[in-house]
Scaffold this motif. Structure first.
Motif, short mmCIF file in Angstrom:
data_model
loop_
_atom_site.label_atom_id
_atom_site.label_comp_id
_atom_site.label_asym_id
_atom_site.label_seq_id
_atom_site.Cartn_x
_atom_site.Cartn_y
_atom_site.Cartn_z
N LEU A 1 -98.43 -71.31 20.30
CA LEU A 1 -97.25 -72.12 20.61
C LEU A 1 -95.95 -71.44 20.17
CD1 LEU A 1 -96.89 -75.94 20.01
CD2 LEU A 1 -95.05 -74.38 19.48
N ILE A 2 -95.88 -71.00 18.93
CA ILE A 2 -94.61 -70.48 18.41
C ILE A 2 -94.18 -69.23 19.16
CG2 ILE A 2 -93.55 -69.40 16.39
CD1 ILE A 2 -95.08 -71.39 14.66
N ARG A 3 -95.09 -68.28 19.35
CA ARG A 3 -94.73 -67.03 20.01
C ARG A 3 -94.42 -67.26 21.49
NH1 ARG A 3 -98.59 -62.02 18.99
NH2 ARG A 3 -97.86 -62.52 16.89
N ASP A 4 -95.26 -68.06 22.17
CA ASP A 4 -95.02 -68.30 23.59
C ASP A 4 -93.72 -69.07 23.81
OD1 ASP A 4 -97.00 -66.99 24.98
OD2 ASP A 4 -98.42 -68.65 24.90
N TRP A 5 -93.49 -70.10 23.00
CA TRP A 5 -92.27 -70.91 23.16
C TRP A 5 -91.03 -70.02 23.10
CZ3 TRP A 5 -91.71 -76.56 21.46
CH2 TRP A 5 -90.37 -76.98 21.52
N VAL A 6 -90.92 -69.19 22.06
CA VAL A 6 -89.74 -68.34 21.89
C VAL A 6 -89.65 -67.31 23.01
CG1 VAL A 6 -88.60 -66.68 20.37
CG2 VAL A 6 -89.69 -68.72 19.40
N TYR A 7 -90.78 -66.74 23.39
CA TYR A 7 -90.78 -65.75 24.48
C TYR A 7 -90.33 -66.41 25.79
CZ TYR A 7 -92.47 -62.54 28.04
OH TYR A 7 -92.55 -61.71 29.13
N TRP A 8 -90.89 -67.58 26.08
CA TRP A 8 -90.49 -68.28 27.30
C TRP A 8 -88.99 -68.61 27.26
CZ3 TRP A 8 -94.96 -72.44 27.39
CH2 TRP A 8 -96.15 -71.80 27.73
N GLN A 9 -88.51 -69.04 26.12
CA GLN A 9 -87.11 -69.46 25.99
C GLN A 9 -86.16 -68.28 26.21
OE1 GLN A 9 -86.44 -71.73 22.48
NE2 GLN A 9 -84.34 -72.30 23.02
N LEU A 10 -86.57 -67.10 25.74
CA LEU A 10 -85.70 -65.94 25.81
C LEU A 10 -85.91 -65.08 27.06
CD1 LEU A 10 -85.87 -64.75 22.08
CD2 LEU A 10 -84.13 -66.19 23.17
N ARG A 11 -87.13 -65.07 27.58
CA ARG A 11 -87.45 -64.10 28.63
C ARG A 11 -88.09 -64.69 29.88
NH1 ARG A 11 -88.33 -58.99 26.44
NH2 ARG A 11 -88.58 -58.36 28.63
N ALA B 1 -87.84 -67.84 32.05
CA ALA B 1 -87.11 -69.09 32.28
C ALA B 1 -87.96 -70.15 32.98
CB ALA B 1 -85.85 -68.82 33.11
N ASP B 2 -88.79 -69.75 33.94
CA ASP B 2 -89.57 -70.74 34.70
C ASP B 2 -90.56 -71.47 33.80
OD1 ASP B 2 -88.23 -70.05 36.98
OD2 ASP B 2 -89.81 -68.75 37.76
N SER B 3 -91.26 -70.73 32.95
CA SER B 3 -92.22 -71.36 32.04
C SER B 3 -91.50 -72.27 31.05
CB SER B 3 -93.01 -70.29 31.29
OG SER B 3 -93.77 -69.51 32.18
N PHE B 4 -90.35 -71.82 30.56
CA PHE B 4 -89.62 -72.64 29.59
C PHE B 4 -89.07 -73.90 30.25
CE2 PHE B 4 -85.84 -73.63 26.93
CZ PHE B 4 -86.53 -73.89 25.76
N THR B 5 -88.62 -73.79 31.48
CA THR B 5 -88.15 -74.98 32.20
C THR B 5 -89.28 -75.99 32.36
OG1 THR B 5 -86.47 -73.73 33.41
CG2 THR B 5 -87.19 -75.82 34.37
N ARG B 6 -90.46 -75.49 32.69
CA ARG B 6 -91.62 -76.38 32.82
C ARG B 6 -91.95 -77.04 31.48
NH1 ARG B 6 -95.44 -76.40 36.80
NH2 ARG B 6 -94.95 -74.26 37.44
N ASP C 1 -89.51 -65.28 3.66
CA ASP C 1 -90.85 -64.69 3.69
C ASP C 1 -91.55 -64.93 5.02
OD1 ASP C 1 -91.02 -67.39 3.38
OD2 ASP C 1 -92.58 -67.35 1.83
N ASP C 2 -90.81 -65.32 6.07
CA ASP C 2 -91.39 -65.55 7.39
C ASP C 2 -90.50 -64.88 8.42
OD1 ASP C 2 -92.51 -66.43 9.76
OD2 ASP C 2 -92.79 -68.50 9.09
N ALA C 3 -90.99 -63.79 9.04
CA ALA C 3 -90.18 -63.01 9.97
C ALA C 3 -90.16 -63.58 11.38
CB ALA C 3 -90.72 -61.57 10.02
N ARG C 4 -90.85 -64.69 11.58
CA ARG C 4 -90.91 -65.27 12.93
C ARG C 4 -89.65 -66.07 13.25
NH1 ARG C 4 -96.04 -68.95 12.66
NH2 ARG C 4 -94.91 -69.52 10.75
N ASP C 5 -89.28 -66.08 14.53
CA ASP C 5 -88.31 -67.04 15.03
C ASP C 5 -89.08 -68.31 15.37
OD1 ASP C 5 -86.02 -65.42 14.86
OD2 ASP C 5 -86.53 -64.44 16.75
N ILE C 6 -88.68 -69.42 14.78
CA ILE C 6 -89.41 -70.68 14.93
C ILE C 6 -88.71 -71.57 15.94
CG2 ILE C 6 -90.29 -72.73 13.74
CD1 ILE C 6 -91.61 -70.11 12.89
N PRO C 7 -89.45 -72.13 16.91
CA PRO C 7 -88.82 -73.08 17.84
C PRO C 7 -88.24 -74.28 17.09
CG PRO C 7 -91.02 -72.45 18.57
CD PRO C 7 -90.87 -71.94 17.18
#
Length: 270
Positions: free
Chosen positions: A13-23, A25-30, A57-63
């Motif tokens: 969820l976390i990686r896909d959400w941020v990837y969809w949001q940034l790169r 658009a169609d998946s993020f819109t859905r 201590d967390d390098a991730r971008d969190i939705p």
């Protein structure tokens, strides 16, 4: 998520959400559309905000979710919100992966979707429990308008059952009960009929409660009903039952009209 051979099956969820949001658009819109449908109400929509960091201590971008009181990182949201958001993500991810697979295989997308969900009401406020199952039907149908949907949901919530009364079709839908009989679990099909409210569902054969009240209030009313049928009951016992009812029931409780005539007959001042 990897399988036993080390193949990456799902980014999560976390990686896909941020990837969809940034790169993507169609998946993020859905995803945004699905979260809007699954929201508890218009005052608290599940609306994505900008990704953020939550610690050194967390390098991730969190939705994040843009709540009325500010941005909330998804990892710090309530259990109910995280569960519904995760469910929405899984539906979008599964459908997106299915569409990609059909392109690779040269096949048409499916027109059937089967969704199995356990404890559909888990962690949800009663207001949200009334909305979640109808919302899931809308979500699946939004993936493909002509899709044939079968949802198999397990619930212990009378509000979930009450929410399905406007949608239940006895020609296509069914309600099954699981009961422990001795050392075996018995499965039976219940006769569906609208019951009007959650209390009526609680006192139906589906939940087997005698009263939609506390255990103490149920015991008091059970004794009071027996007293109504026994005019020879000693006055002291009638007074004890009356005092229990007075302590446990509100003044406006619908049981009072049935009991007060019995109390007056025993000389008790209501």
């Amino acid at each position: 998520m990897e399988d036993s051979d080390g193949r990456v099956l799902c980014n999560g969820l976390i990686r896909d959400w941020v990837y969809w949001q940034l790169r993507h658009a169609d998946s993020f819109t859905r995803l945004c559309e699905v979260l809007e449908i699954l929201s508890p109400d218009a005052q608290e929509p599940l609306k994505p905000g900008e990704p953020t960091r939550v610690g050194l201590d967390d390098a991730r971008d969190i939705p994040t979710l843009a709540m009325p009181y500010g941005l909330v990182p998804l990892t710090q949201a309530s259990a109910g919100v995280r569960r519904v958001v995760s469910l929405g993500y899984l539906l979008v991810w599964a459908w997106e992966e299915h569409l990609r697979a059909t392109k690779v295989l040269g096949e048409a997308p499916t027109d059937h979707i089967v969704l199995l969900i356990d404890e559909v009401e888990a962690h949800l406020h009663p207001r949200w429990q009334r909305l979640i199952l109808p919302a899931l039907l809308k979500v699946v149908q939004s993936l493909r308008p002509d899709v044939k949907v079968q949802i198999i949901a397990v619930t212990h919530s009378p509000l979930v059952l009450a929410s399905m009364e406007p949608l239940f079709n006895t020609d296509e839908d069914a309600l099954f009960m699981f009961d422990l009989v001795g050392s075996e679990v018995k499965v039976s099909k219940a006769d569906w009929r609208p019951r009007g409210d959650a209390n009526a569902w609680l006192t139906s054969e589906v939940f087997d409660l005698k009263e939609p009240r506390s255990v103490e209030a149920e015991r008091a009313i059970t004794e009071a009903r027996a007293a109504l049928k026994n005019p020879q009951l000693p006055i002291e016992e009638v007074k004890r039952i009356h005092n229990d009812l007075y302590r446990l029931l509100k003044d406006t409780d619908p049981f009072w009209p049935r009991w007060l005539a019995r109390a007056e007959a025993a000389g008790i001042d209501p």
